[in-house]
Design a protein around this motif. Structure first.
Motif, PDB file in Angstrom:
ATOM      1  N   SER A 126       0.825  -1.206   0.000  1.00 19.81           N
ATOM      2  CA  SER A 126       0.000   0.000   0.000  1.00 19.81           C
ATOM      3  C   SER A 126       0.863   1.262   0.000  1.00 19.81           C
ATOM      4  CB  SER A 126      -0.895   0.014   1.243  1.00 19.81           C
ATOM      5  OG  SER A 126      -0.093   0.234   2.386  1.00 19.81           O
ATOM      6  N   GLU A 127       0.236   2.351  -0.432  1.00 21.96           N
ATOM      7  CA  GLU A 127       0.894   3.653  -0.437  1.00 21.96           C
ATOM      8  C   GLU A 127       1.354   4.021   0.972  1.00 21.96           C
ATOM      9  OE1 GLU A 127      -1.260   6.117  -3.332  1.00 21.96           O
ATOM     10  OE2 GLU A 127      -0.975   7.723  -1.858  1.00 21.96           O
ATOM     11  N   GLU A 128       0.500   3.704   1.943  1.00 24.38           N
ATOM     12  CA  GLU A 128       0.801   4.060   3.339  1.00 24.38           C
ATOM     13  C   GLU A 128       2.091   3.389   3.818  1.00 24.38           C
ATOM     14  OE1 GLU A 128      -2.265   2.830   6.007  1.00 24.38           O
ATOM     15  OE2 GLU A 128      -1.345   3.865   7.716  1.00 24.38           O
ATOM     16  N   ILE A 129       2.231   2.107   3.486  1.00 22.32           N
ATOM     17  CA  ILE A 129       3.451   1.387   3.881  1.00 22.32           C
ATOM     18  C   ILE A 129       4.665   1.986   3.163  1.00 22.32           C
ATOM     19  CG2 ILE A 129       4.656  -0.846   3.747  1.00 22.32           C
ATOM     20  CD1 ILE A 129       2.041  -2.236   4.332  1.00 22.32           C
ATOM     21  N   CYS A 130       4.521   2.255   1.885  1.00 21.45           N
ATOM     22  CA  CYS A 130       5.624   2.861   1.120  1.00 21.45           C
ATOM     23  C   CYS A 130       6.088   4.160   1.773  1.00 21.45           C
ATOM     24  CB  CYS A 130       5.173   3.172  -0.312  1.00 21.45           C
ATOM     25  SG  CYS A 130       5.095   1.742  -1.392  1.00 21.45           S
ATOM     26  N   VAL A 131       5.142   5.031   2.067  1.00 18.55           N
ATOM     27  CA  VAL A 131       5.492   6.340   2.620  1.00 18.55           C
ATOM     28  C   VAL A 131       6.161   6.174   3.986  1.00 18.55           C
ATOM     29  CG1 VAL A 131       4.526   8.499   3.521  1.00 18.55           C
ATOM     30  CG2 VAL A 131       3.706   7.594   1.351  1.00 18.55           C
ATOM     31  N   ASN A 132       5.583   5.324   4.840  1.00 13.60           N
ATOM     32  CA  ASN A 132       6.154   5.145   6.180  1.00 13.60           C
ATOM     33  C   ASN A 132       7.569   4.587   6.126  1.00 13.60           C
ATOM     34  OD1 ASN A 132       3.918   6.171   7.435  1.00 13.60           O
ATOM     35  ND2 ASN A 132       2.959   4.173   7.779  1.00 13.60           N
ATOM     36  N   ARG A 133       7.788   3.610   5.233  1.00  9.05           N
ATOM     37  CA  ARG A 133       9.133   3.028   5.128  1.00  9.05           C
ATOM     38  C   ARG A 133      10.151   4.054   4.634  1.00  9.05           C
ATOM     39  NH1 ARG A 133       7.826  -2.790   2.321  1.00  9.05           N
ATOM     40  NH2 ARG A 133       6.907  -3.835   4.114  1.00  9.05           N
ATOM     41  N   CYS A 134       9.751   4.872   3.662  1.00 12.30           N
ATOM     42  CA  CYS A 134      10.684   5.883   3.136  1.00 12.30           C
ATOM     43  C   CYS A 134      10.988   6.951   4.182  1.00 12.30           C
ATOM     44  CB  CYS A 134      10.133   6.545   1.879  1.00 12.30           C
ATOM     45  SG  CYS A 134      10.209   5.489   0.427  1.00 12.30           S
ATOM     46  N   LEU A 135       9.974   7.355   4.945  1.00  9.69           N
ATOM     47  CA  LEU A 135      10.216   8.379   5.975  1.00  9.69           C
ATOM     48  C   LEU A 135      11.134   7.809   7.047  1.00  9.69           C
ATOM     49  CD1 LEU A 135       6.704  10.085   6.306  1.00  9.69           C
ATOM     50  CD2 LEU A 135       8.751  10.910   5.094  1.00  9.69           C
ATOM     51  N   GLU A 136      10.945   6.544   7.387  1.00 10.46           N
ATOM     52  CA  GLU A 136      11.819   5.863   8.351  1.00 10.46           C
ATOM     53  C   GLU A 136      13.241   5.822   7.804  1.00 10.46           C
ATOM     54  OE1 GLU A 136      12.511   4.604  11.913  1.00 10.46           O
ATOM     55  OE2 GLU A 136      10.491   5.240  11.301  1.00 10.46           O
ATOM     56  N   GLU A 148       8.668  14.104   2.978  1.00  9.26           N
ATOM     57  CA  GLU A 148       7.243  14.028   2.651  1.00  9.26           C
ATOM     58  C   GLU A 148       6.880  14.686   1.311  1.00  9.26           C
ATOM     59  OE1 GLU A 148       3.691  14.014   5.804  1.00  9.26           O
ATOM     60  OE2 GLU A 148       5.701  14.235   6.669  1.00  9.26           O
ATOM     61  N   GLU A 149       7.501  15.838   1.059  1.00  6.36           N
ATOM     62  CA  GLU A 149       7.130  16.584  -0.140  1.00  6.36           C
ATOM     63  C   GLU A 149       7.513  15.816  -1.412  1.00  6.36           C
ATOM     64  OE1 GLU A 149       8.838  20.501  -0.214  1.00  6.36           O
ATOM     65  OE2 GLU A 149       8.045  20.787  -2.246  1.00  6.36           O
ATOM     66  N   THR A 150       8.776  15.352  -1.467  1.00  6.80           N
ATOM     67  CA  THR A 150       9.205  14.616  -2.667  1.00  6.80           C
ATOM     68  C   THR A 150       8.478  13.285  -2.775  1.00  6.80           C
ATOM     69  OG1 THR A 150      11.380  15.642  -2.460  1.00  6.80           O
ATOM     70  CG2 THR A 150      11.220  13.789  -3.966  1.00  6.80           C
ATOM     71  N   LEU A 151       8.190  12.678  -1.615  1.00  6.56           N
ATOM     72  CA  LEU A 151       7.507  11.375  -1.653  1.00  6.56           C
ATOM     73  C   LEU A 151       6.163  11.443  -2.346  1.00  6.56           C
ATOM     74  CD1 LEU A 151       8.303   9.655   1.718  1.00  6.56           C
ATOM     75  CD2 LEU A 151       8.204   8.542  -0.514  1.00  6.56           C
ATOM     76  N   LYS A 152       5.438  12.530  -2.112  1.00 10.08           N
ATOM     77  CA  LYS A 152       4.138  12.689  -2.792  1.00 10.08           C
ATOM     78  C   LYS A 152       4.347  12.620  -4.302  1.00 10.08           C
ATOM     79  CE  LYS A 152       1.657  15.347   0.645  1.00 10.08           C
ATOM     80  NZ  LYS A 152       1.977  16.638   1.263  1.00 10.08           N
ATOM     81  N   LYS A 153       5.411  13.299  -4.757  1.00  8.68           N
ATOM     82  CA  LYS A 153       5.673  13.328  -6.198  1.00  8.68           C
ATOM     83  C   LYS A 153       6.126  11.953  -6.698  1.00  8.68           C
ATOM     84  CE  LYS A 153       6.747  18.204  -5.913  1.00  8.68           C
ATOM     85  NZ  LYS A 153       7.821  19.137  -5.539  1.00  8.68           N
ATOM     86  N   ARG A 154       6.946  11.263  -5.892  1.00 10.28           N
ATOM     87  CA  ARG A 154       7.425   9.934  -6.311  1.00 10.28           C
ATOM     88  C   ARG A 154       6.255   8.951  -6.419  1.00 10.28           C
ATOM     89  NH1 ARG A 154      11.796   8.754  -1.899  1.00 10.28           N
ATOM     90  NH2 ARG A 154      12.267   6.882  -3.085  1.00 10.28           N
TER      91      ARG A 154
END
Ligand code: C5P
Ligand code: MG
Length: 199
Positions: A126-136, A148-154
């Protein structure tokens, strides 16, 4: 010599795709330890080229990485081809590529006659897991795009440009889907089964 015996000598490639933070790189490292593949990460090669003193495309690469957009394929594909040649090996996991139609078309032009693509490993979560792992990961990685900002674009680039490529390969039965939301070990179990089917 028949054409089939000459094509049998071509390097074999498996593409590894999935959203940012899906675990492509982590799983590729595990695969390399147990199977004879060379791991080539398109993102890692681009980051190395960005750092290389005298690179003519370093700024262009950084600009795309910060914006979460995709670098023109001529740059990425040449980095991949050079790394393949330098390795002297025959079997490759190409991680984070092809990310869009430009990547796929460029690969077919430049590498279509020089390699055999055996399949695609698709790390699905899921998108949620992707975002959390990248922020970690961003807490340690120092990457200019794990915020967070670039992640939205990625994520946007992934949904708009990469998913259609995965769908294209799926239609021609080349995709092995892996449930990437599970633990590293559970995911790796699925990866091993998938690789044994591709071989
Ligand atoms: O795969 P990874 O997350 O390391 O990619 C980081 C960034 O590198 C991407 O967001 C993109 O800007 C760039 N990249 C690219 N083309 C690829 C792979 C990565 O432009 N095929
Ligand atoms: Mg990676």
């Amino acid at each position: 010599m028949s054409s089939s015996s000459s094509s049998a000598k071509l390097p074999n490639v498996i593409f590894v795709l999935g959203g940012p933070g899906a675990g492509k790189g982590t799983q590729c490292l595990k695969i390399v330890q147990n199977f004879g593949y060379v791991h080539l990460s398109a993102g890692d090669l681009l980051r190395a080229e960005r750092q290389r003193p005298g690179s003519k495309v370093g700024e262009q690469i950084e600009d795309h990485i910060r914006k979460g957009t995709i670098v023109p394929v001529e740059i990425t594909c040449s980095l991949l081809e050079n790394a393949m040649i330098e390795s002297g090996k025959e079997t490759f996991l190409i991680d984070g590529f092809p990310r869009n139609k430009d990547n796929l078309d460029g690969w077919n032009r430049q590498m279509g006659d020089k390699t055999i693509v055996k399949g695609v490993l698709f790390f699905e979560c899921s998108e949620e897991i992707c975002v959390n792992r990248c922020l970690e990961r961003g807490k340690q990685s120092g990457r200019s795009d794990d915020n967070e900002e670039t992640l939205k674009k990625r994520i946007n680039t992934y949904n708009e440009s990469t998913l259609p490529i995965i769908q294209y390969f799926d239609k021609i039965n080349m995709v092995k889907r892996i449930d990437a939301s599970k633990s590293e070990e559970q995911v790796y179990d699925e990866v091993q089964s998938a690789l044994n089917e591709i071989k």
